[in-house]
Design an enzyme around this catalytic site. Structure first.
Site, PDB file in Angstrom:
ATOM      1  CE1 TYR A 166      -4.206  -1.170  -0.379  1.00  0.00           C
ATOM      2  CE2 TYR A 166      -3.943  -2.145   1.685  1.00  0.00           C
ATOM      3  CZ  TYR A 166      -4.735  -1.898   0.809  1.00  0.00           C
ATOM      4  OH  TYR A 166      -5.780  -2.641   0.520  1.00  0.00           O
ATOM      5  N   PRO A 179     -12.373   1.648  -2.802  1.00  0.00           N
ATOM      6  CG  PRO A 179     -12.560  -0.504  -1.835  1.00  0.00           C
ATOM      7  CD  PRO A 179     -11.785   0.709  -1.513  1.00  0.00           C
ATOM      8  CG  HIS A 396      -8.735  -1.169   0.852  1.00  0.00           C
ATOM      9  ND1 HIS A 396      -8.878  -1.849   1.778  1.00  0.00           N
ATOM     10  CD2 HIS A 396      -9.378  -2.075  -0.165  1.00  0.00           C
ATOM     11  CE1 HIS A 396      -9.536  -3.007   1.661  1.00  0.00           C
ATOM     12  NE2 HIS A 396      -9.818  -3.005   0.423  1.00  0.00           N
ATOM     13  CB  SER A 610     -14.206  -8.884  -2.516  1.00  0.00           C
ATOM     14  OG  SER A 610     -14.484  -7.717  -2.749  1.00  0.00           O
TER      15      SER A 610
END
Length: 687
Positions: A166, A179, A396, A610
């Site tokens: 990340y 997201p 995220h 997911s």
């Protein structure tokens, strides 16, 4: 290209210390929701007003995110009684497992099975040789190094993964990382209705934070193991900072305000009164009215800088931070509990509503619409558009989607149960909202804003999306066939990809690792020998209905078995990544294994998926993991299945609209096979 792994969070010590004493009075007022305690010999579970709402939301959320309900979930023993303000006793420490270093042989054997569908027989034999050589040579040495690290650290992957996957990732968080999580579509009567609704959602988020601060998130067990709740405390007041090379995360959980963004202007809005009590929705709405009345023109879109490449944003950040006024503005935004984007209304055709909803959350629709009305570094951004499109955009890095989805569930449920929701808060005004002022941009900042506008507009153009709302059946039908809904959807995605592209697609599905301290996710490798056999039977026209049904069930069961392993930390990807990190950290060459066909092909996740489940007409969406692939996030409800599909328009192999049609056809074909299959062929054992 976005990272293929979802990183683990920072260690919780720093955060826990900050949470002590946060908004004690507001937490106490929220704690009034807890009306009864149900005691049993080995358990104690809180019940909230209007019937177990919070435990039920927790249980439903975990069940839905645990593939196919593979494990039994139970409330754990803990105390939920309200603490006095002077009581400094901390909640009992959770009993969480160490993250293991797996036996190398076991991982490599599982790896070979997952690589086999992507290789020819000749390639597979060569891959077995490469894998054995890796095991005998570099692998054993790297395994020893990793085992030593595992002895010293309770979760050997946590900090390494967060940094590598990340914070060192340089593409924009917009689309690639962050997201969007939708709320159910709203039909606002007028702007008064719009503002009042927004105020109630803000109130609900404040109430949810009070529950988190009071330690009232139920601790849930998966089998005998508690699930880690630390992620709930890592989303409020959290912000990512752009730094060249490697970003960092700052936590401000004791903040007492939010930042409202309207027409690119930023305002600080206090969430609590002088006694620390949460303001009522009416008081919050009054402040929102003042903000909207104060601005008739658009401001400089500083927020659009946060949508850009991380190094570009870091350069612009350094320029911004050269003036004290900008430093104060940046710090104020970063320290807010969350941001609220009051977006400008855009007209949407009814048939495009769901697609435009998720795109608006993912990227804001471009520099000429709402992409500047964001601060993409904030973990929680509430986005509300007068056209009825509402949801979260969340960064995220600190946490998975569960806290975000639970927040949505909680607020929507409370608002649906009580038309006067938010009226019990403090009636004080909390003071006037304060405008956050930036210095006039210098030519260098203006240039970075120009680049950011150009880049986000290209990103918006390149991302295509189709939200499939499949209404012929949902998970109720799948369960009646004695099949797991999550695995069933995964096989439908495999079949749709195979029909379109004539090859098996490496398919990523996230499985939570919350039985471990600081656990985040492991990869469920959904493409298997069983799934490939099923896809071939469905497309080659040689198999009978009975054979197709049998292969479908075998593929579903095969996926369930791998999901069970992944949930226990027994997958392939995290261990192999750890071995590679040992080579990097110790100055050793990267083994040939990591460039072998089996590894690279099985790691090229052309279908990134997911399950984010909720009973509401809501869903999550995000960008694809590869240039030639798709993202597919789904919500299987009782009677329907919602799938948000994205792909890149510049790639001529992929197309979201065609994939949605192929997926719908796959669902129908699978139903047809099952309906025609004799009942006695169905497995009698409970999955």
């Amino acid at each position: 290209m976005p990272p293929l792994f979802l990183p683990l969070p920072l260690t919780p010590v720093y955060l826990t210390n900050q949470l002590k004493g946060c908004h004690k009075k507001s937490a106490k007022s929220v704690g009034a929701l807890v009306e009864t305690t149900v005691e049993a010999p080995t358990s104690e579970m809180r019940l909230l007003s209007k019937g177990k709402v919070f435990w039920n939301l927790t249980k439903v959320s975990i069940n839905n995110q645990t593939p196919n309900v593979l494990v039994k979930l139970n409330p754990s023993s803990y105390s939920s009684k309200a603490k006095d303000e002077g009581d400094k006793e901390e909640p009992p420490k959770q009993k969480l497992l160490r993250y293991p270093v797996l036996p190398l042989n076991d991982t490599l054997e599982r790896f070979l099975l997952t690589a086999q569908p992507h290789l020819t027989p000749k390639e597979f034999e060569k891959q077995k040789e490469i894998t054995q050589q890796f095991k005998d040579k570099e692998g054993d040495k790297l395994q020893g190094l990793l085992e030593e690290v595992g002895k010293r650290e309770k979760n050997w992957l946590a900090q390494r993964w967060l940094t590598t996957a990340y914070l060192k990732y340089r593409d924009p968080v917009t689309v690639y990382i962050s997201p969007g999580m939708t709320f159910p579509y709203q039909k606002f009567k007028d702007m008064r209705d719009y503002v009042d609704y927004t105020a109630k959602v803000i109130y609900g988020l404040g109430e949810f934070k009070g529950i988190v601060d009071a330690g009232q998130i139920p601790i849930v067990k998966m089998g005998k193991n508690e699930l880690d709740n630390s992620q709930f405390g890592k989303v409020f007041g959290t912000c990512r900072l752009p730094i060249r090379g490697t970003d960092r995360i700052v936590y401000n959980p004791c903040s007492n305000y939010i930042v409202v963004i309207y027409k690119n202007h930023f305002y600080k809005l206090c969430l609590y009164d002088k006694d620390g009590c949460l303001l009522s929705a009416k008081s919050l709405a009054k402040q929102l009215d003042e903000i909207m009345a104060a601005e008739s023109d658009y401001g400089v879109p500083y927020g659009i800088l946060t949508t850009d490449n991380r190094d570009n944003w870091a350069e612009a950040y350094e320029q911004l931070a050269k003036t004290p006024e900008n430093c104060e503005a940046l710090n104020t935004i970063q320290s807010a509990l969350f941001t609220v984007s009051l977006d400008q209304c855009i007209d949407v055709e009814p048939e495009q509503q769901a697609t435009q909803l998720i795109l608006g959350l993912i990227h804001g629709n471009g520099s000429k619409i709402n992409s500047g009305n964001r601060w993409m570094d904030k973990t929680i951004q509430l986005v509300v558009n007068p056209n009825g499109n509402v949801g979260f955009t969340y960064e995220h890095s600190p946490a998975e989607g569960q806290p975000i989805a639970m927040m949505m569930d909680y607020v929507v449920k409370k608002m649906g149960e009580d038309k006067n929701y938010g009226s019990s808060g403090s009636s004080e005004t909390g003071g006037k909202p304060q405008k956050i002022s930036f210095a006039k941009p210098n030519p260098c900042v203006d240039q970075w804003i120009f680049y950011a506008k150009r880049n986000i507009d290209k990103l918006v153009h390149d991302l295509e999306c189709n939200v499939l709302k499949f209404k012929c059946y949902g998970k109720d039908y799948i369960k009646k066939q004695k099949l797991g809904p999550d695995s069933f959807v995964q096989m439908a995605l495999q079949l749709a990809f195979y029909k379109m592209h004539k090859v098996p697609g490496a398919q990523y599905e996230s499985a939570h690792l919350r039985i471990f301290e600081n656990g985040r996710t492991e990869t469920i490798r959904s493409c298997s020998n069983e799934s490939l056999a099923f896809c071939k039977a469905m497309t080659e026209g040689k198999a009978s209905v009975k054979e197709k049904a049998a292969l479908l069930r075998e593929a579903v069961v095969g996926h369930q078995k791998y999901a069970r392993l992944a949930l226990q930390g027994l997958g392939v990807d995290r261990h192999l990544l750890g071995l590679k990190m040992m080579a990097q950290e110790n100055g050793l060459p990267i083994p040939e294994f990591y460039s072998s066909p089996g590894y690279t092909k099985s790691m090229h996740f052309r279908v990134s998926t997911s399950q984010v489940a909720t009973t509401y007409d809501a869903f999550m969406g995000y960008g694809p993991a590869t240039d030639d692939g798709y993202a597919a996030c789904y919500n299987p409800r009782d009677q329907d299945i919602i799938v948000a599909i994205t792909s890149w328009s510049y790639n001529f192999e992929t197309n979201s609209d065609k994939f949605a049609k192929a997926l719908e056809a796959a669902f129908l074909e699978m139903q047809d096979v099952l309906d025609k299959d004799p009942q006695d062929n169905k497995p009698k054992s409970k999955l």
